[in-house]
Design an enzyme around this catalytic site. Structure first.
Site, mmCIF file in Angstrom:
data_model
loop_
_atom_site.group_PDB
_atom_site.id
_atom_site.type_symbol
_atom_site.label_atom_id
_atom_site.label_comp_id
_atom_site.label_asym_id
_atom_site.label_seq_id
_atom_site.Cartn_x
_atom_site.Cartn_y
_atom_site.Cartn_z
ATOM 1 N N LYS A 166 1.216 -17.776 -45.236
ATOM 2 C CA LYS A 166 1.361 -18.806 -46.375
ATOM 3 C C LYS A 166 2.964 -18.925 -47.155
ATOM 4 O O LYS A 166 2.432 -17.665 -47.996
ATOM 5 C CB LYS A 166 0.774 -19.821 -47.492
ATOM 6 C CG LYS A 166 0.791 -21.129 -47.869
ATOM 7 C CD LYS A 166 0.323 -22.022 -49.257
ATOM 8 C CE LYS A 166 1.602 -20.717 -50.269
ATOM 9 N NZ LYS A 166 2.439 -21.442 -50.160
ATOM 10 N N GLY A 190 3.059 -12.309 -56.209
ATOM 11 C CA GLY A 190 3.944 -13.715 -56.682
ATOM 12 C C GLY A 190 3.046 -13.693 -58.299
ATOM 13 O O GLY A 190 3.459 -11.874 -58.562
ATOM 14 N N GLU A 245 0.145 -7.473 -55.408
ATOM 15 C CA GLU A 245 1.551 -7.042 -56.190
ATOM 16 C C GLU A 245 2.048 -7.867 -56.762
ATOM 17 O O GLU A 245 2.810 -9.431 -57.144
ATOM 18 C CB GLU A 245 2.550 -6.808 -55.046
ATOM 19 C CG GLU A 245 3.524 -5.792 -55.841
ATOM 20 C CD GLU A 245 5.068 -6.904 -56.068
ATOM 21 O OE1 GLU A 245 5.528 -6.672 -57.311
ATOM 22 O OE2 GLU A 245 6.148 -6.886 -54.350
ATOM 23 N N CYS A 255 10.782 -8.478 -58.773
ATOM 24 C CA CYS A 255 10.302 -7.909 -59.080
ATOM 25 C C CYS A 255 9.853 -6.720 -60.016
ATOM 26 O O CYS A 255 9.827 -6.989 -60.865
ATOM 27 C CB CYS A 255 8.410 -8.136 -58.307
ATOM 28 S SG CYS A 255 8.735 -7.438 -56.928
ATOM 29 N N GLU A 279 8.325 -11.899 -68.268
ATOM 30 C CA GLU A 279 9.259 -11.220 -67.556
ATOM 31 C C GLU A 279 9.926 -13.222 -66.715
ATOM 32 O O GLU A 279 9.592 -14.179 -66.642
ATOM 33 C CB GLU A 279 8.509 -11.712 -65.761
ATOM 34 C CG GLU A 279 9.040 -11.453 -64.164
ATOM 35 C CD GLU A 279 8.343 -11.044 -62.790
ATOM 36 O OE1 GLU A 279 7.127 -11.280 -63.355
ATOM 37 O OE2 GLU A 279 8.542 -10.603 -62.096
HETATM 38 P P1 NAI Z 1 3.530 -18.315 -57.684
HETATM 39 O O1 NAI Z 1 2.785 -17.140 -58.000
HETATM 40 O O2 NAI Z 1 2.966 -19.439 -58.486
HETATM 41 O O3 NAI Z 1 4.145 -18.700 -56.820
HETATM 42 C C1 NAI Z 1 3.519 -17.025 -55.159
HETATM 43 C C2 NAI Z 1 3.054 -17.343 -54.485
HETATM 44 O O4 NAI Z 1 1.413 -18.391 -54.285
HETATM 45 C C3 NAI Z 1 3.671 -19.081 -53.530
HETATM 46 O O5 NAI Z 1 3.462 -19.126 -51.871
HETATM 47 C C4 NAI Z 1 2.466 -20.132 -53.998
HETATM 48 O O6 NAI Z 1 2.912 -21.283 -53.397
HETATM 49 C C5 NAI Z 1 1.514 -19.697 -54.455
HETATM 50 N N1 NAI Z 1 -0.095 -19.873 -55.184
HETATM 51 C C6 NAI Z 1 0.501 -20.683 -56.902
HETATM 52 N N2 NAI Z 1 -0.964 -20.892 -57.013
HETATM 53 C C7 NAI Z 1 -1.785 -20.124 -56.021
HETATM 54 C C8 NAI Z 1 -3.411 -20.443 -56.430
HETATM 55 N N3 NAI Z 1 -3.440 -21.080 -57.481
HETATM 56 N N4 NAI Z 1 -3.734 -19.545 -54.831
HETATM 57 C C9 NAI Z 1 -3.126 -19.127 -54.539
HETATM 58 N N5 NAI Z 1 -1.362 -19.653 -54.125
HETATM 59 C C10 NAI Z 1 -1.199 -20.120 -54.688
HETATM 60 O O7 NAI Z 1 5.080 -17.314 -58.855
HETATM 61 P P2 NAI Z 1 5.737 -19.420 -58.937
HETATM 62 O O8 NAI Z 1 5.819 -19.986 -59.563
HETATM 63 O O9 NAI Z 1 7.087 -19.307 -57.403
HETATM 64 O O10 NAI Z 1 6.962 -18.774 -59.728
HETATM 65 C C11 NAI Z 1 6.654 -17.978 -61.270
HETATM 66 C C12 NAI Z 1 6.999 -16.930 -61.886
HETATM 67 O O11 NAI Z 1 6.292 -15.627 -60.780
HETATM 68 C C13 NAI Z 1 7.845 -16.257 -61.470
HETATM 69 O O12 NAI Z 1 9.023 -17.032 -63.184
HETATM 70 C C14 NAI Z 1 7.997 -15.250 -61.839
HETATM 71 O O13 NAI Z 1 8.398 -15.178 -62.986
HETATM 72 C C15 NAI Z 1 6.551 -14.798 -61.266
HETATM 73 N N6 NAI Z 1 7.312 -13.945 -59.738
HETATM 74 C C16 NAI Z 1 7.004 -13.055 -59.379
HETATM 75 C C17 NAI Z 1 6.947 -12.924 -57.775
HETATM 76 C C18 NAI Z 1 7.005 -11.384 -57.719
HETATM 77 O O14 NAI Z 1 7.630 -11.066 -56.691
HETATM 78 N N7 NAI Z 1 6.564 -10.660 -58.924
HETATM 79 C C19 NAI Z 1 7.691 -13.580 -57.150
HETATM 80 C C20 NAI Z 1 7.487 -15.064 -57.305
HETATM 81 C C21 NAI Z 1 7.006 -15.453 -58.842
#
Ligand code: NAI
Length: 794
Positions: free
Chosen positions: A192, A244, A266, A300, A397
């Site tokens: 996804k 994420g 991660e 990240c 972050e």
């Molecule tokens: P997120 O963690 O919500 O999204 C990442 C992925 O997880 C997306 O594909 C999303 O659709 C999916 N997702 C969201 N909720 C989920 C759930 N309950 N179960 C399974 N999958 C789910 O990150 P978001 O909202 O896009 O960004 C928010 C903050 O997260 C950013 O500001 C940043 O600080 C952090 N982040 C960190 C990342 C990293 O690589 N460490 C990457 C993206 C965001």
């Protein structure tokens, strides 16, 4: 006008990349995309689509299908159906498919790069020169592993159907990090992509088709968090790999706790970027540009916390400001742009909010004077100085082009500040003194340390976090292990479920059999025998019901004391491997000396035959781990830069161990010894059936030069101690051997600080069979890999 003057007056002209091909590709799909399931495009069951935007303009690029549980189900079924034949394929044939994907990525590299930039907002320079070449490299590298799999991992099998959820910051690169190792090891995939950036994954689906990848091996279901959640909860998914936010990582831990699904996470980071006074400051500033302004800081492992030695803070800040003034922010398809657009309005709002809060908390904000484009989502490069280490901008972050700067005086203070975070993903150390740099690198709790370089990645070098940055590695040999499991484990029977034992009520105690108590033990904390805080004890009976003695009922306070002692003993991890081996051999020697008395005591609960085997095999098991202590070492990778990357197997830290009930001595040694051999400290709960073994164990440890606190033993009921151990924030990992219910509680209760969890999956491990009860599998879980990158050459 002199040439020098001309250089100063020269302005950049626009150098736009042509989006024609990408636009044509979108148009060919009528700017509307379905799911890629079982090798075909499938429209969403609920008929709902959402928009994906170009963040540089805010305009719609295409509409994309929103996945529901029904769509996820279809995709998982396709992956399940494809699994047996994909897994059975000859490794060479799988290698060919991965090789074909690598070639196709290269063939379509410009289209992929342009589409990535349009969907994500990152500068084309980065997608063209960094993201896409790394994607190809990942498939090449894993084509190699597919070929070598049977020789290198003969006793492993794939997990099965893997659900993979990726973020928006490196959409195609994260896809490659997930899909390449999964396919190489014989798994099938439902991926996804993130809702902001689904397009390159859909183009990749076409490449799978072009490569004639068998239908159902790769399935792509687009959608938002709810689609991800449906994938995580699907009962037919064997493993979840996620990149994420830490928040969603926690939600995934919680949703999978009661299932046997394996997970790798991660998550976020707040990585320190340490500059010592003897660093080459100009290089360090260039490093910072790549560290925090690469991909608009939406990385990240971004070096978002600048730690400067006080003596150079002023000139360094001046240099950073000068350099920031030359950064060009604007349309990401322009080849001369350094900083593109932020991925989405909500992320831009979040960055603005956090910077405002940082300023309210006392930080000084500096931004170069530059005009931002009038449309789209942009944020200027930003420097926050005078940041207090506890400020939100030093702790959380931001995920934007924002650097938070602090000072330190000594290397020791630098390490303290660097580790003053719940995260542990990456870090940078800049010093011309390689001894100082490596000394500091060894002390930083992070999965990657870049010495005098930054943000370098390679498929051969595992990447992943310590602490709340998650666990599991992507890339390298260790990355493959995330997608493999020992063959024997899946075939092992389940442990029968045992009703939890708890403090007996007075009525339950059989007052008719009260022979003289021949043996009581105490807790073993910090190298000393300790009375339990509760003042209560549990009776220990022989197999014939005879009272053998009493063991203390440890409680929350005892666990806290034990954890404190274990933390204090962490220098055990810094002793040499040779030294640890010597201590372990000494333990084996002392166990040998007490062989007969321990057998005679243990026989009362296990029978003489088992007791004899436990002691004799126990001696062997300790020998095994003494042998491994100085052999389970790391690797030196040779990535395609002028760099070496030193992959070190480091201890995880303080580990809680719930030992098996039915092999009181051998079970304890089988779990505790690999942890000790690798330099961890331990708080163990010994067998509930025979906690009196503690008495023999502390005599063993006391006489074997094991430093105080390296092993602590708290007797009591698992049902009462597990919660305190699992919830304790100063414990880094929990090893829990037990039935399904016990294992599920260990997983569920340790979500708080995202502890690493090792369990037996509720299955029986035959401790008497060295083929399954000892060796690499345990050692791999007793360590985490840190990659230290060191450049060479002038
Ligand atoms: P997120 O963690 O919500 O999204 C990442 C992925 O997880 C997306 O594909 C999303 O659709 C999916 N997702 C969201 N909720 C989920 C759930 N309950 N179960 C399974 N999958 C789910 O990150 P978001 O909202 O896009 O960004 C928010 C903050 O997260 C950013 O500001 C940043 O600080 C952090 N982040 C960190 C990342 C990293 O690589 N460490 C990457 C993206 C965001």
């Amino acid at each position: 006008m002199s040439i020098a003057e001309k250089f100063v007056s020269m302005e950049y002209g626009p150098a736009p990349e042509d989006p024609k091909e990408a636009a044509a590709w979108l148009d060919r799909h009528k700017r509307r995309f379905d799911f890629f399931i079982n090798g075909e495009w499938k429209s969403p069951a609920a008929g709902v689509y959402f928009d994906t935007l170009d963040p540089s303009t805010g305009e719609k690029l295409a509409s994309v299908a929103q996945g529901t549980a029904a769509d996820v189900d279809l995709a998982v079924n396709a992956a399940r159906a494809a699994f047996p034949s994909w897994r059975a394929l000859s490794p060479h044939v799988r290698a060919r498919y991965l090789y074909a994907l690598a070639r196709l990525v290269q063939k379509h590299s410009r289209l992929l790069a342009v589409l990535e930039t349009m969907d994500n907002g990152k500068p084309i320079r980065e997608s063209r020169d960094i993201d896409i070449p790394l994607v190809a490299r990942h498939f090449y590298y894993h084509a190699g592993w597919a070929q070598l799999l049977p020789q290198e991992f003969p006793d492993h099998e794939p997990c099965g159907v893997v659900g993979q959820i990726i973020p928006w910051n490196f959409p195609l690169l994260m896809l490659a990090w997930k899909i390449a190792p999964a396919l190489a090891t014989g798994n099938t995939v439902v991926l996804k992509p993130a809702e902001f950036t689904p397009l390159t994954a859909l183009l990749f689906a076409e490449l799978c088709h072009e490569a004639n990848l068998p239908a159902g091996v790769v399935n792509i279901v687009t959608g938002d968090g709810s689609t991800g959640e449906a994938l995580v909860k699907h009962p037919n998914v064997d493993k979840i790999a996620f990149t994420g936010s830490t928040e969603v990582g926690r939600a995934i831990r919680s949703a999978t706790a009661s299932s046997p699904k394996r997970i790798s996470l991660e998550l976020g980071g707040k990585s320190p970027f340490i500059i010592f006074e003897d660093a080459d400051l100009d290089s360090a500033v260039e490093g910072l540009v790549d560290g925090i302004w690469f991909n608009q800081g939406q990385v990240c492992c971004a070096g978002s916390r600048l730690l400067m030695q006080e003596s150079i803070a002023e000139p360094l800040i001046a240099k950073i400001r000068d350099r920031m003034s030359t950064l060009r922010v604007g349309a990401p398809l322009d080849k001369a742009i350094d900083i593109g657009a932020i991925v989405a309005r909500v992320q831009l709002d979040r960055i603005q909010r956090m910077v405002a809060q940082g300023v309210a908390e006392g930080a000084t904000c500096w931004q170069p004077e530059l005009a931002l484009p009038s449309r789209g989502f942009y944020f200027p490069p930003t420097l926050l100085s005078n940041v207090h280490p506890t400020s939100i901008v030093a702790q959380q972050e931001i995920f934007g082009p924002v650097l938070a700067a602090m000072t330190f005086r000594t290397p020791r203070e630098a390490v303290e500040l660097a580790n003053n975070t719940v995260y542990g993903l990456a870090s940078c150390v800049w010093s011309e003194n390689i001894n100082v740099a490596l000394h500091v690198a060894a002390q930083i709790k992070a999965g990657v340390v870049w010495v005098n370089c930054t943000n370098l990645f390679d498929a051969a070098c595992g990447f992943g976090g310590y602490r709340e940055s998650g666990y599991g590695r992507e890339g390298g040999r260790e990355g493959l292990l995330e997608y493999l499991q020992p063959k024997w484990l899946m075939q092992a029977p389940k442990l029968p479920s045992a009703p939890p034992k708890s403090t007996p009520q007075n009525d339950d105690i059989d007052s008719t059999s009260t022979p003289a108590i021949d043996r009581t033990v105490k807790l073993y904390i910090g190298g000393k025998q300790a009375r339990p805080d509760s003042g209560y004890s549990m009776e220990v009976r022989a197999s014939d019901g005879r009272l053998l003695g009493e063991a203390p009922l440890g409680n929350r306070k005892d666990i806290r004391n034990a954890v404190e002692a274990a933390r204090k003993a962490e220098s055990w991890g810094n002793t040499t491997a040779h030294n640890r081996a010597q201590v372990l051999y000494y333990c084996a020697e002392n166990l040998g000396l007490r062989r007969n008395e321990i057998i005679s005591r243990l026989s009362a609960v296990t029978g003489e035959q088992q007791a004899t085997s436990e002691v004799d095999l126990g001696i062997e098991r300790i020998f095994t781990y003494a042998a491994w202590a100085d052999k389970f070492d790391g690797a030196v990778h040779n990535p395609p830069f002028r760099n070496i990357s030193i992959a070190m197997n480091e201890p995880i830290g303080t580990v809680a161990v719930i030992c098996p009930a039915d092999a009181p001595l051998l079970g304890f040694l089988s779990l505790v010894m690999p942890l000790l051999a690798m330099g961890n400290t331990v708080v163990a709960v010994p067998s509930e059936n025979y906690p009196l073994i503690t008495g023999d164990l502390y005599q063993l440890f006391d006489t074997s030069d094991l430093p105080s606190g390296a092993v602590n033993i708290v007797t009591g009921y698992v049902s009462q101690l597990l919660k305190t151990l699992a919830e304790h924030d100063d414990i880094d990992a929990i090893w829990c051997y037990g039935d399904d219910a016990t294992v599920a509680s260990a997983k569920a209760m340790s979500i708080g600080n995202l502890k690493q969890v090792w369990t037996n999956d509720g299955r029986v491990i035959d401790w008497f069979n060295p083929a399954v009860a000892e060796g690499r599998w345990f050692l791999e879980h007793a360590t985490q890999v840190k990659n230290i990158w060191v450049p060479y050459g002038e």
